[in-house]
Design a protein around this motif. Structure first.
Motif, short mmCIF file in Angstrom:
data_model
loop_
_atom_site.label_atom_id
_atom_site.label_comp_id
_atom_site.label_asym_id
_atom_site.label_seq_id
_atom_site.Cartn_x
_atom_site.Cartn_y
_atom_site.Cartn_z
N LEU A 59 -8.92 -7.69 -6.17
CA LEU A 59 -8.78 -7.70 -4.71
C LEU A 59 -7.62 -6.81 -4.29
O LEU A 59 -6.54 -6.87 -4.89
CB LEU A 59 -8.53 -9.12 -4.20
N PRO A 60 -7.81 -5.99 -3.24
CA PRO A 60 -6.73 -5.12 -2.79
C PRO A 60 -5.74 -5.88 -1.90
O PRO A 60 -6.11 -6.77 -1.15
CB PRO A 60 -7.46 -4.06 -1.97
N TYR A 61 -4.47 -5.51 -2.03
CA TYR A 61 -3.40 -6.01 -1.17
C TYR A 61 -2.73 -4.77 -0.58
O TYR A 61 -2.38 -3.84 -1.31
CB TYR A 61 -2.40 -6.85 -1.96
N PHE A 62 -2.58 -4.77 0.74
CA PHE A 62 -2.10 -3.58 1.43
C PHE A 62 -0.59 -3.61 1.62
O PHE A 62 -0.02 -4.61 2.04
CB PHE A 62 -2.85 -3.42 2.75
N ILE A 63 0.03 -2.48 1.33
CA ILE A 63 1.49 -2.35 1.36
C ILE A 63 1.93 -1.88 2.73
O ILE A 63 1.47 -0.84 3.22
CB ILE A 63 1.95 -1.35 0.27
N GLN A 64 2.84 -2.64 3.36
CA GLN A 64 3.42 -2.21 4.63
C GLN A 64 4.63 -1.32 4.39
O GLN A 64 4.85 -0.35 5.11
CB GLN A 64 3.82 -3.43 5.47
N SER A 65 5.42 -1.68 3.38
CA SER A 65 6.58 -0.85 3.03
C SER A 65 6.97 -1.12 1.58
O SER A 65 6.65 -2.16 1.02
CB SER A 65 7.77 -1.14 3.95
N ALA A 66 7.64 -0.14 1.00
CA ALA A 66 8.13 -0.25 -0.38
C ALA A 66 9.47 0.45 -0.46
O ALA A 66 9.65 1.52 0.10
CB ALA A 66 7.14 0.37 -1.34
N SER B 176 9.44 4.65 -5.41
CA SER B 176 9.26 3.82 -4.22
C SER B 176 7.77 3.64 -3.94
O SER B 176 7.39 3.03 -2.95
CB SER B 176 9.93 4.46 -3.00
N LEU B 177 6.94 4.18 -4.81
CA LEU B 177 5.48 4.15 -4.64
C LEU B 177 5.07 4.81 -3.32
O LEU B 177 4.10 4.40 -2.69
CB LEU B 177 4.95 2.72 -4.74
N LYS B 178 5.83 5.82 -2.91
CA LYS B 178 5.57 6.51 -1.65
C LYS B 178 4.13 7.01 -1.59
O LYS B 178 3.64 7.64 -2.51
CB LYS B 178 6.54 7.69 -1.49
N GLY B 179 3.47 6.68 -0.50
CA GLY B 179 2.09 7.11 -0.31
C GLY B 179 1.05 6.14 -0.82
O GLY B 179 -0.13 6.27 -0.52
N LEU B 180 1.47 5.15 -1.60
CA LEU B 180 0.52 4.15 -2.11
C LEU B 180 0.22 3.15 -0.99
O LEU B 180 1.12 2.53 -0.44
CB LEU B 180 1.10 3.43 -3.32
N GLU B 181 -1.04 3.04 -0.65
CA GLU B 181 -1.43 2.15 0.45
C GLU B 181 -1.74 0.74 0.00
O GLU B 181 -1.61 -0.21 0.76
CB GLU B 181 -2.65 2.73 1.18
N HIS B 182 -2.19 0.59 -1.26
CA HIS B 182 -2.56 -0.74 -1.74
C HIS B 182 -2.47 -0.82 -3.26
O HIS B 182 -2.45 0.19 -3.95
CB HIS B 182 -3.98 -1.11 -1.28
N PHE B 183 -2.40 -2.05 -3.74
CA PHE B 183 -2.48 -2.35 -5.16
C PHE B 183 -3.52 -3.44 -5.31
O PHE B 183 -4.06 -3.94 -4.33
CB PHE B 183 -1.11 -2.77 -5.73
N PHE B 184 -3.82 -3.81 -6.54
CA PHE B 184 -4.84 -4.82 -6.79
C PHE B 184 -4.27 -5.98 -7.61
O PHE B 184 -3.38 -5.79 -8.42
CB PHE B 184 -6.03 -4.21 -7.54
N ILE B 185 -4.85 -7.15 -7.37
CA ILE B 185 -4.58 -8.33 -8.20
C ILE B 185 -5.93 -8.81 -8.70
O ILE B 185 -6.90 -8.88 -7.94
CB ILE B 185 -3.85 -9.43 -7.40
N GLU B 186 -5.99 -9.11 -10.01
CA GLU B 186 -7.24 -9.58 -10.61
C GLU B 186 -7.39 -11.07 -10.31
O GLU B 186 -6.68 -11.90 -10.86
CB GLU B 186 -7.23 -9.33 -12.12
N GLU B 187 -8.29 -11.40 -9.40
CA GLU B 187 -8.50 -12.80 -9.00
C GLU B 187 -9.29 -13.56 -10.05
O GLU B 187 -8.97 -14.70 -10.38
CB GLU B 187 -9.22 -12.86 -7.65
N THR B 188 -10.37 -12.98 -10.54
CA THR B 188 -11.14 -13.53 -11.65
C THR B 188 -11.42 -12.37 -12.59
O THR B 188 -11.11 -11.23 -12.28
CB THR B 188 -12.48 -14.16 -11.17
#
Length: 171
Positions: free
Chosen positions: A48-55, A31-43
């Motif tokens: 860039l980080p994207y913040f997780i509200q729930s998983a 469930s990725l418990k405890g993970l606050e953010h992941f990244f997407i490679e824009e260039t």
């Protein structure tokens, strides 16, 4: 500079409130418990980080994610088909030790030759393809029963015996 590891892709939206489906190759249900953010490679190499509200776990390979700032199906669609990356610390925490993706960052050794670090692991039905940089060019190296000799987790090395001429196509 942080090292980033690709763990999967956002494959779909779910529902009407902007939830996304992450298809991952972490090798275990999570469930990725405890993970606050992941990244997407824009260039290229700009993450860039994207913040997780729930998983929430969907199944063995998929997780429902609610991402901050994406509250409708329409806004969430902008992230569909984007690859998801984690920093090395988070990758090591969430990837199963037995999963093929855990070979990321290991050195690929053919006989006595160190071919370089494994940059990407692509799982296929009958084999795994590892991406390395060989003399500055991206090379796909197949790993399967016949070619894999040993994985040394302590020293982060994957030992293989590659068919004659395979590396010549990349040189």
């Amino acid at each position: 500079m942080s090292h980033y590891f690709k763990i999967g892709k956002l494959v779909a939206t779910f529902g009407f409130k902007g939830d996304l489906v992450l298809k991952h190759s972490l090798g275990k249900k999570t469930s990725l418990k405890g993970l606050e953010h992941f990244f997407i490679e824009e260039t290229n190499n700009n993450f860039l980080p994207y913040f997780i509200q729930s998983a929430t776990i969907k199944n063995e390979e998929e997780v429902y994610l609610k991402v901050e700032g994406f509250d409708t199906k329409e806004t969430a669609k902008k992230l569909v088909a984007k690859e998801v990356w984690l920093t090395e610390d988070h990758f090591n925490k969430y990837a199963a030790k037995s999963a093929p993706i855990s070979m990321l960052g290991f050195n690929l050794i053919d006989g006595e030759n160190d071919l370089g670090k494994i940059l990407e692991v692509i799982e296929q039905p009958h084999q795994i393809l590892c991406t390395i940089l060989l003399e500055g060019k991206e090379a796909l190296i197949p790993i399967h029963e016949a070619s894999l000799k040993k994985i040394d987790k302590k020293n982060r090395k994957v030992f293989v015996t590659l068919p004659d001429g395979l590396l010549d196509i990349y040189r």
